[in-house]
Design a protein around this motif. Structure first.
Motif, PDB file in Angstrom:
ATOM      1  N   UNK A   1       5.036  -4.886   3.109  1.00 54.95           N
ATOM      2  CA  UNK A   1       4.349  -3.866   2.326  1.00 54.95           C
ATOM      3  C   UNK A   1       3.427  -3.102   3.261  1.00 54.95           C
ATOM      4  N   UNK A   2       3.585  -1.782   3.340  1.00 49.27           N
ATOM      5  CA  UNK A   2       2.792  -0.958   4.243  1.00 49.27           C
ATOM      6  C   UNK A   2       1.929  -0.008   3.417  1.00 49.27           C
ATOM      7  N   UNK A   3       0.632  -0.282   3.396  1.00 44.17           N
ATOM      8  CA  UNK A   3      -0.332   0.507   2.634  1.00 44.17           C
ATOM      9  C   UNK A   3      -0.883   1.648   3.487  1.00 44.17           C
ATOM     10  N   UNK A   4      -1.685   2.503   2.855  1.00 49.98           N
ATOM     11  CA  UNK A   4      -2.341   3.570   3.614  1.00 49.98           C
ATOM     12  C   UNK A   4      -3.614   3.064   4.286  1.00 49.98           C
ATOM     13  N   UNK A   5      -4.334   2.197   3.597  1.00 46.56           N
ATOM     14  CA  UNK A   5      -5.474   1.495   4.196  1.00 46.56           C
ATOM     15  C   UNK A   5      -5.735   0.251   3.369  1.00 46.56           C
ATOM     16  N   UNK A   6      -6.704  -0.552   3.795  1.00 46.44           N
ATOM     17  CA  UNK A   6      -6.993  -1.812   3.117  1.00 46.44           C
ATOM     18  C   UNK A   6      -8.307  -1.745   2.343  1.00 46.44           C
ATOM     19  N   UNK A   7      -8.835  -0.530   2.123  1.00 49.67           N
ATOM     20  CA  UNK A   7     -10.153  -0.383   1.513  1.00 49.67           C
ATOM     21  C   UNK A   7     -10.117   0.239   0.112  1.00 49.67           C
TER      22      UNK A   7
ATOM     23  N   UNK B   1       0.805  -4.797   5.813  1.00 52.16           N
ATOM     24  CA  UNK B   1       0.291  -4.013   6.935  1.00 52.16           C
ATOM     25  C   UNK B   1      -0.309  -2.729   6.365  1.00 52.16           C
ATOM     26  N   UNK B   2      -1.067  -2.014   7.201  1.00 51.32           N
ATOM     27  CA  UNK B   2      -1.686  -0.769   6.741  1.00 51.32           C
ATOM     28  C   UNK B   2      -2.093   0.074   7.931  1.00 51.32           C
ATOM     29  N   UNK B   3      -2.253   1.363   7.684  1.00 53.19           N
ATOM     30  CA  UNK B   3      -2.848   2.234   8.671  1.00 53.19           C
ATOM     31  C   UNK B   3      -4.333   1.934   8.791  1.00 53.19           C
ATOM     32  N   UNK B   4      -4.958   2.466   9.826  1.00 51.12           N
ATOM     33  CA  UNK B   4      -6.395   2.256  10.006  1.00 51.12           C
ATOM     34  C   UNK B   4      -7.196   2.967   8.924  1.00 51.12           C
TER      35      UNK B   4
ATOM     36  N   UNK C   1       4.228   2.452  13.360  1.00 57.81           N
ATOM     37  CA  UNK C   1       4.258   1.199  14.113  1.00 57.81           C
ATOM     38  C   UNK C   1       4.572   0.017  13.204  1.00 57.81           C
ATOM     39  N   UNK C   2       3.998   0.016  11.996  1.00 54.22           N
ATOM     40  CA  UNK C   2       4.257  -1.076  11.053  1.00 54.22           C
ATOM     41  C   UNK C   2       5.719  -1.089  10.613  1.00 54.22           C
TER      42      UNK C   2
ATOM     43  N   UNK D   1      13.278  -8.171  11.566  1.00 53.65           N
ATOM     44  CA  UNK D   1      14.468  -8.428  10.762  1.00 53.65           C
ATOM     45  C   UNK D   1      14.184  -8.489   9.282  1.00 53.65           C
ATOM     46  N   UNK D   2      13.166  -7.750   8.808  1.00 49.51           N
ATOM     47  CA  UNK D   2      12.838  -7.745   7.394  1.00 49.51           C
ATOM     48  C   UNK D   2      13.995  -7.181   6.562  1.00 49.51           C
ATOM     49  N   UNK D   3      14.123  -7.705   5.339  1.00 53.94           N
ATOM     50  CA  UNK D   3      15.157  -7.210   4.431  1.00 53.94           C
ATOM     51  C   UNK D   3      14.737  -5.921   3.745  1.00 53.94           C
ATOM     52  N   UNK D   4      13.438  -5.777   3.531  1.00 43.78           N
ATOM     53  CA  UNK D   4      12.953  -4.617   2.803  1.00 43.78           C
ATOM     54  C   UNK D   4      11.582  -4.178   3.251  1.00 43.78           C
ATOM     55  N   UNK D   5      11.288  -2.921   3.014  1.00 45.57           N
ATOM     56  CA  UNK D   5       9.967  -2.348   3.293  1.00 45.57           C
ATOM     57  C   UNK D   5       9.520  -1.596   2.043  1.00 45.57           C
TER      58      UNK D   5
END
Length: 361
Positions: free
Chosen positions: A47-53, A78-81, A91-92, A100-104
């Motif tokens: 899971x790639x978020x925009x940020x963690x805040x 994962x997330x951007x800064x 990068x994420x 080797x992830x099955x999905x994003x």
């Protein structure tokens, strides 16, 4: 799986939204639980978020974690800064492919992310967008999101009615000014259409007339400023707008953190009673701000449902299932929205802050 949502023009009352959220959760339990119990293929998802805040992103992460437990999915987050960090997201995505992830699952921060998404799909990874539809929409396999045009249209229609025929001087506090993302564009354009302001090209911001007529009278757009969707950005943007035009009496904001910042700027200038702030999100903090009069109205969206459906879908596809149908009249799966206000207006369906508290995040 087919969409259980109605067409783009529909809104949802408290009972319907609660029922839909529960149905989405139970649907995940049924399909994912059976797959896990049956010992089917292990599924690995990033899971790639925009940020963690931002509370929206943290709520979405929590929903994804919970659904991953239900569906037997190994979830990496994962997330951007910060919101707008396209390089961090690229990068994420590349890291997920190397693992080797099955999905994003990704909330794209901008169009620069598209090439990395396409490369991941070419490598056999199922990629689903959450919250932010990519442009073009075909960049990902599927998108689960709010109908952001409708969300903007709801607060615009409400504001046009609530202004009671007054002339309005509008501050538009968007997300970005240096790139186009669909959430930013569609919320802005939906708000203006809801106000009854003629749009120029719906695929562009800022090309509508700077002054003219809205459904209740005359309007002037005093400013259009980026906030990056953050509270400090909202405050700075509002300060800039007040410098340009101190007569602002209606403030559109891209989200509730920027709305909170805008209100602080108005309060510091002693203008909090002059200008009405509208927004989009529906977080528990934002709903509380509605009840306190800081935000006059907000369109509530449902990040947990987005996350649940995203995790559930990747698990199903990896285990031999199919992608769900998109919602009628749209090219993505609409996870719903409802207008939240304690000042109901005729002809604009809404729920109260008290009702929204029961389903906020």
């Amino acid at each position: 799986m087919t969409s259980v949502l109605s067409t783009k023009s529909a809104t949802y009352g408290l009972a319907a939204l609660t029922t839909f959220a529960l149905a989405a959760s139970l649907s995940g339990c049924a399909s994912g639980g059976d797959a896990a119990a049956g010992g089917e293929d292990e599924v690995n998802v990033t899971l790639i978020l925009k940020d963690l805040n931002n509370p929206f992103f943290t709520a979405l992460e929590q929903g994804a974690q919970e659904q991953a437990e239900v569906d037997g999915v190994n979830l990496t987050v994962a997330a951007g800064k910060k919101d707008g960090d396209e390089e961090g997201q690229i990068q994420a995505i590349e890291n997920a492919v190397l693992k080797g992830e099955d999905g994003i699952l990704v909330l794209p921060s901008g169009p620069a992310v598209n090439a990395a998404i396409e490369q991941a799909r070419a490598a056999g990874v199922t990629v689903i967008a959450l919250d932010t539809p990519p442009d073009p929409i075909s960049t990902t396999d599927m998108t689960f999101a709010t109908d952001n045009f409708e969300a903007g249209e709801l607060i615009g229609s409400w504001a046009a009615s609530a202004m009671g025929g007054q002339d309005v001087t509008i501050a538009l506090l968007d997300q970005f000014s240096d790139r186009v993302i669909q959430t930013d564009l569609n919320r802005n354009q939906g708000f203006l259409q809801g106000m009854g302001i003629d749009l120029g090209d719906k695929t562009q911001k800022g090309d509508e007339a700077a002054s003219g007529s809205y459904s209740g009278g005359s309007y002037t757009i005093a400013c259009q400023e980026p906030t990056t969707g953050a509270e400090d950005g909202g405050r700075t943007a509002m300060e800039n707008c007040l410098t340009k035009n101190p007569d602002i009496n209606l403030v559109y904001t891209i989200n509730e953190p920027s709305a909170a910042g805008a209100y602080k700027a108005l309060e510091a200038a002693g203008m909090q009673d002059q200008a009405m702030v509208v927004s989009i999100d529906g977080s528990c903090t934002g709903v509380q701000n509605v009840s306190e009069g800081i935000i006059a109205a907000t369109s509530q969206q449902y990040p947990v449902v987005m996350a649940q459906k995203g995790v559930e879908t990747i698990a199903a596809v990896v285990r031999g299932g199919e992608l769900p149908e998109v919602s009628d009249g749209l090219d993505f799966f609409n996870t719903g929205t409802a207008l939240v206000t304690d000042d109901a207006q005729d002809g604009v369906e809404s729920i109260t802050a008290t009702e929204a508290t029961e389903i906020c995040w």
